[in-house]
Structures are given as structure tokens and as C-alpha cells.
Design an enzyme around this catalytic site. Structure first.
Site, PDB file in Angstrom:
ATOM      1  N   GLU A  46      27.063 -30.306  -3.087  1.00 20.48           N
ATOM      2  CA  GLU A  46      28.217 -29.481  -3.449  1.00 20.48           C
ATOM      3  C   GLU A  46      28.022 -28.070  -2.881  1.00 20.48           C
ATOM      4  OE1 GLU A  46      30.575 -31.522  -5.252  1.00 20.48           O
ATOM      5  OE2 GLU A  46      28.965 -32.700  -4.377  1.00 20.48           O
ATOM      6  N   PRO A  76      21.718 -24.006  -1.416  1.00 20.10           N
ATOM      7  CA  PRO A  76      21.496 -24.045   0.032  1.00 20.10           C
ATOM      8  C   PRO A  76      22.666 -24.604   0.825  1.00 20.10           C
ATOM      9  CG  PRO A  76      20.214 -25.748  -1.076  1.00 20.10           C
ATOM     10  CD  PRO A  76      20.766 -24.860  -2.159  1.00 20.10           C
ATOM     11  N   ASP A  80      17.065 -25.560   8.358  1.00 19.07           N
ATOM     12  CA  ASP A  80      18.400 -25.132   7.940  1.00 19.07           C
ATOM     13  C   ASP A  80      19.438 -25.689   8.908  1.00 19.07           C
ATOM     14  OD1 ASP A  80      20.803 -23.635   7.536  1.00 19.07           O
ATOM     15  OD2 ASP A  80      19.637 -22.096   6.509  1.00 19.07           O
ATOM     16  N   GLU A 107      17.448 -31.642   7.525  1.00 20.40           N
ATOM     17  CA  GLU A 107      17.435 -31.588   6.059  1.00 20.40           C
ATOM     18  C   GLU A 107      16.573 -30.409   5.624  1.00 20.40           C
ATOM     19  OE1 GLU A 107      17.449 -31.621   2.240  1.00 20.40           O
ATOM     20  OE2 GLU A 107      18.682 -33.189   3.187  1.00 20.40           O
ATOM     21  N   HIS A 161      27.903 -43.772   2.347  1.00 18.36           N
ATOM     22  CA  HIS A 161      27.209 -43.768   3.637  1.00 18.36           C
ATOM     23  C   HIS A 161      27.982 -44.529   4.717  1.00 18.36           C
ATOM     24  CE1 HIS A 161      23.528 -42.938   1.015  1.00 18.36           C
ATOM     25  NE2 HIS A 161      23.809 -41.836   1.669  1.00 18.36           N
ATOM     26  N   ASP A 215      26.559 -34.139   5.753  1.00 15.91           N
ATOM     27  CA  ASP A 215      26.250 -34.923   4.551  1.00 15.91           C
ATOM     28  C   ASP A 215      25.570 -33.988   3.556  1.00 15.91           C
ATOM     29  OD1 ASP A 215      25.504 -36.756   2.667  1.00 15.91           O
ATOM     30  OD2 ASP A 215      24.311 -38.006   4.005  1.00 15.91           O
ATOM     31  N   SER A 216      26.360 -33.102   2.984  1.00 17.25           N
ATOM     32  CA  SER A 216      25.815 -32.014   2.169  1.00 17.25           C
ATOM     33  C   SER A 216      25.980 -32.270   0.679  1.00 17.25           C
ATOM     34  CB  SER A 216      26.514 -30.702   2.522  1.00 17.25           C
ATOM     35  OG  SER A 216      27.880 -30.763   2.137  1.00 17.25           O
TER      36      SER A 216
END
Length: 275
Positions: free
Chosen positions: A158, A162, A137, A106, A62, A155-156
Site C-alpha cells: 500500500e 517504503p 530501492d 525488492e 500474481h 508489485d508494491s
């Protein structure tokens, strides 16, 4: 009888930890979500059986996804976070006094709900008046935005489920449109030991869209291989030109002025992925 969890990082390699108890186990609308209490790293969030964050080492990820771009930009006011439902990136972004608003998109509300319940230190800034949380989305939000944000942080998870669309050239092009004329974006781009092709594609696509494109790394023990990368694309400001004296104390545990520069020093095999 001991309970152990193994994240299979490839078909032939994994990382294992001892579990004290299972706190949550739910198939949400988008993914499998588990919250585990581990003996070594405290509470741990899993999505589709992959470690997203833990209480003990979350600060590395973070701090590095947030402070490198936010100190590179001279005056970031409007920041967008795509993903990051645990809230740790919001917490770090809000340490910058210039930030007037953080918009977080999110897709899975359950990630936010269970993070508030079991990861209160990480999710502590959701109630801040500067934070706008949108359950939706992130790809769609980017496409609908134009010249709006100073900094965008992807900040996704893998690139499966989605999050698959968040690793495409089309998404990076949408980010460029959503950024202001001097905007910066950062995306987490996995590790060079198991996902070399992903990194190669991400840095190549970023170079084709942004005048400045660089890769930087950090060490996160609960992530595959322990070595993690971020790809930064900037329209104007080079992270290597940041004056260390301009970097203020963010009361962190990993990021420092010296580390800002050092994180861009890459091992030769990682340099080769950026060619």
C-alpha cells in the site's frame, strides 16, 4: 483459546481470520513483517499489519499482474518487477518463453528470506537463471534506467512507508523513460471501495504520460473489499486489441483468454473513477 488476526482496512471495517500459529514476527529495517499460519488460507504474509499474500489465493494477484501485460506485448524479453519480494510475480513472468531476463528490485531482503522459508511454492523461481534479484530501492532503479525494459510491473505494498513514492506521477514518468518505445507497465492500484481517490489519481496520471491507459480488476478474497484493481499504461499496444487465440495456456488457475478481455469491463462506479 483461539487466536484471531484482524486487518483494519479502514478505521471502522476489517477482515478477520483464525490463526493456528505465528511463524515469524520481526520489525525489519523498513516495516513490520509477520508470517502467520491461518486456518482458512494457509500461510499468510503481512507487512505493517496488511495482508500481502496467502498460499490459497495468491494465484489471482500474481497471474493478473503478470499475464495481462505480457500477453499484450507481442514479444516481451526484458521485464522489471518493483517489489514483489514473495516471488509470485517472477514465477508467472517466467511462464512466457519470450522472456530472457527478469530483474526484480525488492527493498526488504527479509521479505525474500521468509517467503523462501514459508511460501516455497510462491517463491520457487528465485533460483531460475533468468532471474536477477536486486535488494534495493525500486524508485532509484527506475530513475537510473533508460529505454531498457519491455514490461515493468509495480508489485508494491500500500502507499505507506517504503512504497509511498511508487504511487506518484513522478514515478510513472520515470517508468515511461525506463521502458522501450513500445513498452508497457502495470501497477497494482488497490480497491475502489476504500481507495477511490488513489485509483482516480493513478489513472489520471497514467493518461497524462501514456497514450493508452486502462484499468482492470480481479477478485482476491483476502484483500480489502475483495475487488482489486490494476492500472496499465502502454506506449503502443492496447490490451483490448489482444487476439484471444494468441494467448497460450499458462497452466494457471484464474487468468484465461476470455478473462483477459472481461477484466476490463468495469462496474459503473469504477468507470466513473477513470473519467
Amino acid at each position: 483459546m483461539s487466536i484471531w488476526f484482524t486487518e483494519k482496512q479502514t478505521q471502522s471495517f476489517g477482515i478477520t481470520g483464525k490463526i493456528n500459529q505465528i511463524l515469524e514476527n520481526e520489525k525489519t529495517e523498513y516495516q513490520q513483517l509477520d508470517m502467520l499460519e491461518t486456518e482458512q488460507f494457509g500461510n499468510m504474509l503481512l507487512l505493517d499489519n496488511m495482508v500481502m499474500t496467502t498460499e490459497k489465493d495468491e494465484f489471482v494477484y500474481h497471474e493478473m499482474i503478470a499475464h495481462v501485460p505480457l500477453f499484450t506485448h507481442p514479444s516481451p524479453k526484458k521485464v522489471l518487477i518493483v517489489g514483489g519480494g514473495d516471488g509470485g510475480t517472477v514465477r508467472e513472468v517466467l511462464k512466457h518463453s519470450s522472456v530472457e531476463k527478469v530483474t526484480q528490485v525488492e527493498i526488504d531482503n527479509k521479505v525474500v528470506e521468509y517467503s523462501k522459508k514459508h511460501l516455497p511454492h510462491i517463491s520457487s523461481s528465485f533460483g531460475d537463471s533468468r532471474t536477477e534479484l536486486i535488494i534495493g530501492d525500486g524508485f532509484d532503479h527506475i530513475i537510473k534506467s533508460n529505454n531498457k525494459y519491455d514490461v515493468i510491473l509495480v508489485d508494491s505494498t500500500e502507499p505507506v512507508g517504503p512504497a509511498a513514492g511508487l504511487f506518484t506521477k513522478g514515478f510513472y514518468a520515470g517508468i515511461a523513460k525506463a521502458l522501450k518505445e513500445d513498452g508497457i507497465f502495470v501497477a497494482q492500484t488497490d480497491n475502489p471501495w476504500f481507495k477511490a481517490e488513489l485509483i482516480r489519481n493513478a489513472i489520471r496520471d497514467t493518461k497524462e504520460i501514456f497514450p493508452i491507459a486502462r484499468l482492470y480488476t480481479c477478485n482476491i478474497p483476502t484483500y480489502p473489499s475483495g475487488m482489486w484493481t490494476f492500472t496499465i499504461g502502454s506506449k503502443k499496444y492496447d490490451p483490448l486489441d489482444v487476439d484471444p487465440n494468441r494467448i497460450s495456456d499458462i497452466n494457471g488457475q484464474y487468468y484465461t483468454p476470455e478473462l483477459h478481455q472481461a477484466s476490463f469491463v468495469l462496474p459503473k462506479f469504477v468507470q466513473n473513477l477513470c473519467k
